[in-house]
Write a protein that holds these residues in place. Structure first.
Motif, PDB file in Angstrom:
ATOM      1  N   GLY C 656       0.960  -1.297   0.376  1.00 36.97           N
ATOM      2  CA  GLY C 656      -0.240  -0.020   0.265  1.00 36.97           C
ATOM      3  C   GLY C 656       0.713   1.239   0.428  1.00 36.97           C
ATOM      4  O   GLY C 656       0.387   2.449  -0.259  1.00 36.97           O
ATOM      5  N   SER C 657       1.910   1.148   0.669  1.00 37.48           N
ATOM      6  CA  SER C 657       3.107   1.913   0.699  1.00 37.48           C
ATOM      7  C   SER C 657       3.247   3.101  -0.461  1.00 37.48           C
ATOM      8  O   SER C 657       3.418   3.915  -0.850  1.00 37.48           O
ATOM      9  N   VAL C 658       3.671   1.768  -1.344  1.00 39.24           N
ATOM     10  CA  VAL C 658       4.394   1.870  -2.809  1.00 39.24           C
ATOM     11  C   VAL C 658       3.160   2.483  -3.841  1.00 39.24           C
ATOM     12  O   VAL C 658       3.303   2.773  -3.983  1.00 39.24           O
ATOM     13  N   GLN C 659       2.109   1.498  -3.726  1.00 38.09           N
ATOM     14  CA  GLN C 659       1.486   2.507  -4.758  1.00 38.09           C
ATOM     15  C   GLN C 659       1.295   3.088  -4.329  1.00 38.09           C
ATOM     16  O   GLN C 659       1.147   4.796  -4.810  1.00 38.09           O
ATOM     17  N   GLY C 660       0.985   4.148  -2.543  1.00 39.51           N
ATOM     18  CA  GLY C 660       1.200   5.220  -2.368  1.00 39.51           C
ATOM     19  C   GLY C 660       2.456   6.390  -3.265  1.00 39.51           C
ATOM     20  O   GLY C 660       2.099   7.777  -3.483  1.00 39.51           O
ATOM     21  N   ILE C 661       2.901   5.854  -3.178  1.00 37.94           N
ATOM     22  CA  ILE C 661       4.261   6.930  -3.825  1.00 37.94           C
ATOM     23  C   ILE C 661       4.240   7.096  -5.082  1.00 37.94           C
ATOM     24  O   ILE C 661       4.713   7.995  -5.214  1.00 37.94           O
ATOM     25  N   GLY C 662       3.782   6.234  -5.627  1.00 37.22           N
ATOM     26  CA  GLY C 662       3.496   5.935  -7.014  1.00 37.22           C
ATOM     27  C   GLY C 662       3.057   7.450  -7.396  1.00 37.22           C
ATOM     28  O   GLY C 662       2.704   7.982  -8.137  1.00 37.22           O
ATOM     29  N   TRP C 663       1.270   7.305  -6.806  1.00 39.49           N
ATOM     30  CA  TRP C 663       0.328   7.948  -6.830  1.00 39.49           C
ATOM     31  C   TRP C 663       0.900   9.358  -6.345  1.00 39.49           C
ATOM     32  O   TRP C 663       0.136  10.320  -6.904  1.00 39.49           O
ATOM     33  N   ALA C 664       1.115   9.492  -5.287  1.00 41.24           N
ATOM     34  CA  ALA C 664       1.498  10.503  -4.945  1.00 41.24           C
ATOM     35  C   ALA C 664       3.009  11.114  -5.839  1.00 41.24           C
ATOM     36  O   ALA C 664       1.993  12.538  -6.528  1.00 41.24           O
ATOM     37  N   LEU C 665       3.823  10.458  -6.765  1.00 43.75           N
ATOM     38  CA  LEU C 665       4.814  11.259  -7.512  1.00 43.75           C
ATOM     39  C   LEU C 665       4.796  11.526  -9.344  1.00 43.75           C
ATOM     40  O   LEU C 665       4.794  12.238  -9.143  1.00 43.75           O
ATOM     41  N   ASN C 666       4.651  10.165  -9.588  1.00 42.97           N
ATOM     42  CA  ASN C 666       4.358   9.885 -10.830  1.00 42.97           C
ATOM     43  C   ASN C 666       3.011   9.651 -11.860  1.00 42.97           C
ATOM     44  O   ASN C 666       3.020   9.714 -12.623  1.00 42.97           O
ATOM     45  N   GLU C 667       2.139   8.708 -11.654  1.00 38.60           N
ATOM     46  CA  GLU C 667       0.864   7.974 -12.284  1.00 38.60           C
ATOM     47  C   GLU C 667      -0.225   9.082 -12.000  1.00 38.60           C
ATOM     48  O   GLU C 667      -0.195   9.791 -11.066  1.00 38.60           O
TER      49      GLU C 667
END
Ligand SMILES: Cc1cc2nc3c(=O)[nH]c(=O)nc-3n(C[C@H](O)[C@H](O)[C@H](O)COP(=O)(O)OP(=O)(O)OC[C@H]3O[C@@H](n4cnc5c(N)ncnc54)[C@H](O)[C@@H]3O)c2cc1C
Ligand code: FES
Ligand code: FES
Lengths: 290, 156, 759
Positions: C656-667
């Motif tokens: 969940g954290s890494v999906q959150g990183i993607g959502w925050a920065l690039n996706e």
């Protein structure tokens, strides 16, 4: 995917004949990492024959001669390039791009010849190959010819290669003393990405001064962009921050990017400045170590 | 319809011959023609690594190889990683470190990781992450995968 | 990237169990590391055909006509279907029409990628060629792509029959606003009047996708006896059955769904897409038909989560007491109503015990694929807004951001703005674990910043069924209906094993089809380990009761005098009378027959177990020249109630954290003006690779839920709620600029910097 046929010639002659006979409906294939993706996305509706380049001896050549330089077969996959000690030593700039195209698996297939012939504005190997003074050796129905790489790409996915011709190999002159090169791109991820902007450069130093330099950019014009003026302007200048600033500003001015999902015009121009300074610095450091 | 092509290969140590259309990828041939469905498709354009196989000792994405190109080649798929009923240390480490959640990416990661450890027996965390960047996992956040590879490295 | 070996997970627990809390190898592990496990696309059967779907190239258009004759004539094509093959009864409700039209459009296409026709052929390439021969005449209409645009009176209307529901009442107004609702608590005007400090901000998030690695795939066989059998990758075999039956207008008893292994879902494999299409193609062709999506189809034609426009106003006294919280949430539903705006509204202020709250929510249709659940649907959007405003408030008050949250934290008895009062929850405990974590006080390097945030997801209970057969060798076969998306065979088996005092390895779990187990709701809502695990607990209790009765018969004593402890049946009166679970299992067949335990139970509704709180501490480093932002360290803290299998709890938190990183920065769905998505490949839709992130440190907090027998709370979702605001807060700490829009990519950061510098 629509029906296609596949041929695997074992000589340049055979390949040229196959392509020539097929007219516009045949395509060379090296690693296939561009051409198969494009076929599947229906971007090449008229192609119905793939001619595999990988079983032709000349296209797999990797010869390093201290006098003549490097001859790199057009179909040599990236991993063989960065696995080669002689190339690693003499052409760290080529290693830069060979080890950042795609990821490990893509590098098992992708070739620099394919990257060049695909002629994407973002093609990561092209700027540094231009900077290194590379020459394309082309064979076709009417014989062989050589084209300097800065003249190779003529538009988005368009090159000087004519129907029936193939790229046989790339030739790079042997590096001179105090020469260094680098390729650097900006991508949002750390791997597996398409350059938002990229800079390839090569410098020769002379006692702390820049004797000569070549700089080319990717992803900021319809073709990889050789900016000859940068080399002209910084030749003879000290290899210091001020000179790098000048080069960065010139790269920024020369870039003609578009705004798309990867970046805006303004941002890309800004990147040309930043990357040119950073890339030249690495090339200078390498030149000092060489 | 034009003729299919006869292809001779060695897959997981066994001679395997098959017929395919030139447009079929090695991935399709493995899955639909030969029946080895352990190799997965996540994108069909080289980005996810779920289809990773080893061809003549080098890992590639099977979706970007044509079946006809496999002629005369030696291929190892996830089905060929264990030695009989003995799991490979990488497979064992994935289980013990809970390095899979849904498991769809797992065959690709295992084939890639085995190749990594053959090339670099004691990789750093950065080397592991760099080598595996062509394999996407959406479930685990990679932490336990990296740890599993580190763990396998100590046991090989 | 630095190589840091962080302090390993800290588990805060006070109850010891034999099996629960241990880390055994999962029962389906061997199949999944050897390539034997069969996923959606791996199914094969005799006479199998392959289906492909023709999809709209336009984001908004009326279908004038469809000519399928050339496709039908192509050699190898056995069936072609269009929206005309859907039942569409005369008295069809709007909801049913929407669900059918989303599968195969009838009159209008509402997003690029909307299905308009499908073909079944002997080979997938032939099917693909055939769809290229179908001619569709479209009247192209202007698309509208964001909620604020679609809410304007001048906006193109998607559904001429869609009338806005306003605060629970149907109105006569035709608009793209499907619904406007409010949650009210206290007196918002008084709350702001009492405030010394007010922060008011607007935030935007864009469409993002769950990004599961396995594309959707289903095979259907509509047999000559009228029975329809579907093999598919789904988060819920029963919901897939019921949805498919409803769409096709057949009784649920006529449909059987066999769930294959599932290669990720995160909510996106709750709806059906290709299942009804494969069924229609099978009915027409008389063959089994498999339809597997391409990656581009997954992006363009399945439900991503909503983009949103959110406004927050928060007021507080100088001592940090928050006096008022106001939120405005407008969510893009996609082509048909049903965004997760209500879930976002429930979660947005859930972490705070505040007297005066007002929330307005809008569900707005736009020309994008119909949204589907994505891990704590709606809550990350909401938290991105709220948790940045709270951070800004802490800055204005000069308070530590965790202290401000602790001062106002929700506790047992606090009323959520949507009504219900919390049972026992772990909001304070999560915040304290964050505060005490060494990461929170670790030094930062140049160009680095640190951010924190907390998030809530309510979790759901719902129906689950489990049967247990006792085998004569002392093992048990556990039959369940929850598809195993990430190790739940283990977490469910462990709860049964704990009851019976046997090792998990003696439990043989099977996930079965809809004809073979009682109704079980989706694997979603963080409910599976909670609810199906609870059903396994109850089924095991049923086994224990029956086995005690059998022991009583064998020993000829009263059953109340026998207990099962640590896997041994024992007479309380006579210490000599005892039998292990295995010994008694061996005697069952000769003493009256085998034992079958059952449970089918409703584990509660929305908010079951009290839900779960999760927090993040995140460090980022921002390249001052390029704006590129890397997460250099991340700690995830979550209340699991009780971690049945801690490794898989950590895995959920890390994922969940890494999906959150993607959502925050690039996706992001990068939309062109014509409503097409520009980045439909995994190259351009940039989900994090292994090289983009550090190890994710985890802290499992265990504040037992009052309801579940082992205190479990679902952990699948809350962990994706805090990352986006925590990262935004960290970026603010690094560069001193508030990033109010997602994604916070390098272009956005540089533009914000240039704007601040005034050029
Ligand atoms: C997942 C993924 C990631 C990628 N990442 C990058 C990246 O980071 N950077 C980057 O620049 N590219 C990237 N690419 C694109 C591609 O991998 C590279 O361009 C690669 O170098 C192409 O080489 P190839 O041998 O596979 O070319 P092919 O696909 O075989 O050929 C490319 C083109 O060149 C033509 N061609 C090939 N050989 C010859 C020849 N001898 N004579 C004449 N024409 C020829 C072909 O007809 C075709 O048009 C990526 C691709 C994928 C799938
Ligand atoms: S399917 Fe081949 S890389 Fe994704
Ligand atoms: S475990 Fe699901 S994608 Fe990796």
């Amino acid at each position: 995917m629509h029906w296609i046929d596949y041929a695997s010639p074992h000589s340049v002659r055979e390949a040229v004949d196959l392509l020539n006979e097929a007219g516009g409906s045949a395509r060379p294939m090296a690693g296939g990492t561009d051409v198969l993706v494009q076929l599947r996305a229906n971007a090449l509706p008229d192609v119905n024959l793939l001619v595999d380049m990988k079983n032709i001896p000349e296209l797999n050549e990797m010869t390093m001669d201290p006098e003549v330089g490097l001859t790199l077969g057009a179909a040599v996959p990236c991993y063989k390039i960065y696995g080669n000690k002689a190339i690693e030593h003499a052409f760290p700039g080529l290693i830069d791009c060979a080890s950042l195209i795609g990821g490990t698996q893509i590098q098992g297939r992708a070739s620099l010849g394919g990257n060049l012939c695909n002629a994407a504005p973002s093609g990561d190997s092209i700027p540094v190959m231009i900077a290194l003074g590379g020459v394309a050796r082309i064979s076709g129905p009417s014989g062989d010819r050589e084209v300097p790489l800065e003249d190779f790409c003529t538009g988005v996915r368009r090159t000087v290669i004519q129907q029936g011709e193939i790229l046989v190999s790339l030739h790079f002159p042997a590096p001179v003393a105090n020469q260094g090169a680098n390729y650097m791109r900006f991508i949002p991820r750390n791997e597996m990405d398409i350059a938002v902007a990229g800079v390839g450069c090569s410098v020769v130093l002379d006692n702390g001064n820049i004797k000569s330099a070549r700089v080319a950019l990717s992803s900021v014009a319809p073709t990889p962009l050789y900016v000859k003026e940068i080399g002209d302007a910084i030749a003879g200048k000290p290899a210091n921050e001020e000179t790098l600033k000048l080069a960065g500003q010139m790269a920024k001015d020369a870039a003609k990017p578009i705004t798309d999902m990867r970046g805006t015009i303004e941002y890309r121009k800004h990147l040309c400045d930043v990357l040119t300074r950073r890339s030249l610095q690495i090339a200078i450091d390498r030149a000092k170590e060489s | 319809m034009p003729a299919k092509t006869y292809v001779r290969t060695i897959i997981n140590g066994e001679h395997v011959d098959f017929l395919c259309e030139p447009r079929q990828s090695l991935l399709e041939c493995l899955r639909d023609v030969i029946g080895l469905t352990g190799t997965k498709e996540g994108c069909n354009d080289g980005n996810c690594g779920a289809c990773t196989v080893s061809m003549d000792g080098r890992i590639v994405t099977a979706c970007l190889v044509l079946g006809v190109e496999a002629e005369g080649k030696e291929i190892t798929t996830i089905e060929g990683i264990a030695k009989g009923s003995q799991l490979h240390p990488v497979q064992q480490a994935f289980l013990e470190n809970a390095a899979l959640q849904c498991g769809i990416c797992t065959p690709g990661f295992i084939v890639s990781s085995v190749a990594l450890l053959e090339k670099i027996p004691q990789p750093s965390e950065h080397q592991i992450r760099f080598w595996l960047a062509n394999n996407l996992c959406r479930c685990t956040g990679y932490d336990k995968i990296v740890r599993a590879v580190q763990d396998a490295a100590t046991k090989m | 990237m630095t190589t840091t070996d962080y302090e390993r997970n800290i588990v805060l627990s006070n109850v010891e169990y034999n099996v629960v809390g241990t880390r055994p190898v999962r029962p389906d592990g061997a199949d999944k590391v050897t390539g034997r496990a069969l996923y959606g696309a791996d199914f094969d059967t005799s006479g199998l055909l392959h289906g492909k779907v023709l999809r709209s190239p336009h984001a908004h258009a009326r279908i004038r006509s469809i000519d399928t004759s050339k496709a039908e004539a192509l050699q190898g094509v056995l069936a072609v279907v269009t929206g005309k093959d859907m039942p569409h009864e005369a008295d069809e409700s709007d909801g049913t029409k929407y669900s059918r039209d989303n599968i195969l459009a009838s009159d209008k296409v509402l997003y690029k990628g909307h299905a308009v026709a499908a073909v079944a052929a002997t080979n997938p390439h032939v099917a693909e060629e055939a769809i290229g021969l179908i001619e569709v005449d479209y009247e192209v209409l202007k698309p509208v792509l964001t909620a604020p645009e679609a809410m304007k009176d001048s906006a193109p209307i998607l559904h001429e029959g869609l009338k806005t529901e306003e605060l629970g009442e149907k109105t006569d107004k035709v608009s793209n606003i499907a619904n406007h609702f409010q949650h009210v608590k206290g007196d918002i005007a008084k709350g702001f009047a009492d405030a010394d400090v007010v922060v008011e901000r607007e935030y935007n998030t864009v469409t993002v996708h769950q990004g599961y690695i396995e594309p959707h795939g289903a095979t259907a066989l509509w047999n000559t006896d009228g029975r329809l059998h579907i093999w598919c990758s789904t988060q819920g075999a029963f919901t897939a059955r019921d949805a498919t039956a409803g769409i096709l207008g057949v009784p649920v008893s006529q449909v059987r769904v066999t769930p294959m292994e599932i290669g990720g879902g995160f909510g996106g494999k709750i709806p059906v897409y290709v299942e009804p299409i494969a069924a229609l193609l099978s009915k027409k062709s008389g063959h089994a038909v498999k339809v597997v999506m391409s990656r581009a189809e997954v992006f363009e034609s399945t439900g991503p989560t909503s983009g949103s426009n959110i406004r927050i106003k928060v007021g507080a006294k100088n001592d940090g007491t928050i006096t008022a919280l106001q939120g405005y949430l407008a969510f893009e539903a996609g082509g048909y109503p049903g965004s997760p705006v209500n879930a976002g509204a429930i979660c947005i202020f859930a972490a705070y015990d505040v007297d005066n709250v007002l929330i307005d929510g809008y569900d707005v249709v736009v020309n994008k694929p119909k949204s589907a659940p994505y891990r704590a649907p709606g809550a990350p959007n909401a938290a991105f807004a709220c948790e940045q405003a709270i951070d800004e408030l802490a800055g204005k008050l000069g308070m530590d951001p965790i202290d401000l949250r602790l001062k106002n934290a929700a506790v047992e008895g606090t009323r959520r703005p949507d009504g219900p009062a919390f049972p026992r929850i772990g909001c304070v405990e999560v915040l304290e674990a964050m505060k005490n974590h060494p990461h929170y006080s670790a030094p930062l390097g140049p160009n680095q910043g640190r951010g924190v945030a907390i998030g809530y997801w309510f979790n759901i209970g719902f129906q689950s069924s489990v049967n247990i057969n006792v085998n004569s060798d002392g093992t048990i076969s556990l039959i369940e209906g929850s598809t195993d998306i990430g190790g739940t065979r283990a977490s469910i088996s462990m709860q049964a094993a704990e009851v019976l005092g046997i090792p998990m390895e003696d439990v043989r779990p099977s996930v079965v089809d809809t004809d073979s187990i009682g109704f079980t709701a989706v694997t979603g809502g963080s409910r599976t380990t909670f609810a199906t695990g609870w059903a396994a607990y109850e089924a095991a209790q049923d086994v224990a009761r029956q086995m005690i009765e059998r022991a009583a018969t064998i020993w000829d004593v009263d059953k109340d005098g026998i207990e099962l402890k640590n896997g041994v049946f024992q007479s309380k009166a006579d210490p000599e009378l005892k039998m292990t679970f295995k010994e008694l299992s061996g005697q069952l067949l000769d003493t009256g027959g085998t034992v079958v335990g059952r449970a089918s139970m409703n584990a509660g509704g929305l908010g079951a177990g009290g839900g779960s709180f999760a927090g993040n501490i995140v460090d980022v480093e921002v390249d001052p020249d390029t704006g590129k932002t890397l997460v250099t360290r991340m700690t995830a803290i979550q209340d699991a109630g009780k971690a049945i299998h801690p490794s898989y709890v950590e895995g959920q938190m890390q994922g969940g954290s890494v999906q959150g990183i993607g959502w925050a920065l690039n996706e992001e769905y990068y939309m062109r003006d014509d409503g097409s998505m520009a980045n439909t490949s995994l190259l351009d839709y940039r989900m994090p690779t292994s090289l983009d992130i550090p190890m994710i440190d985890t802290v499992i907090v265990e504040v037992a839920s009052a309801e579940h027998p082992y205190g479990v709370r679902g952990v699948g979702e809350a962990n994706i709620v805090p990352p986006t605001p925590a990262i935004a807060n960290a970026v603010h700490s690094a560069i001193g600029i508030r990033m109010a829009n997602l994604p916070i990519n390098s272009v956005a950061i540089m533009e914000a910097k240039w704007k601040q510098q005034g050029n």
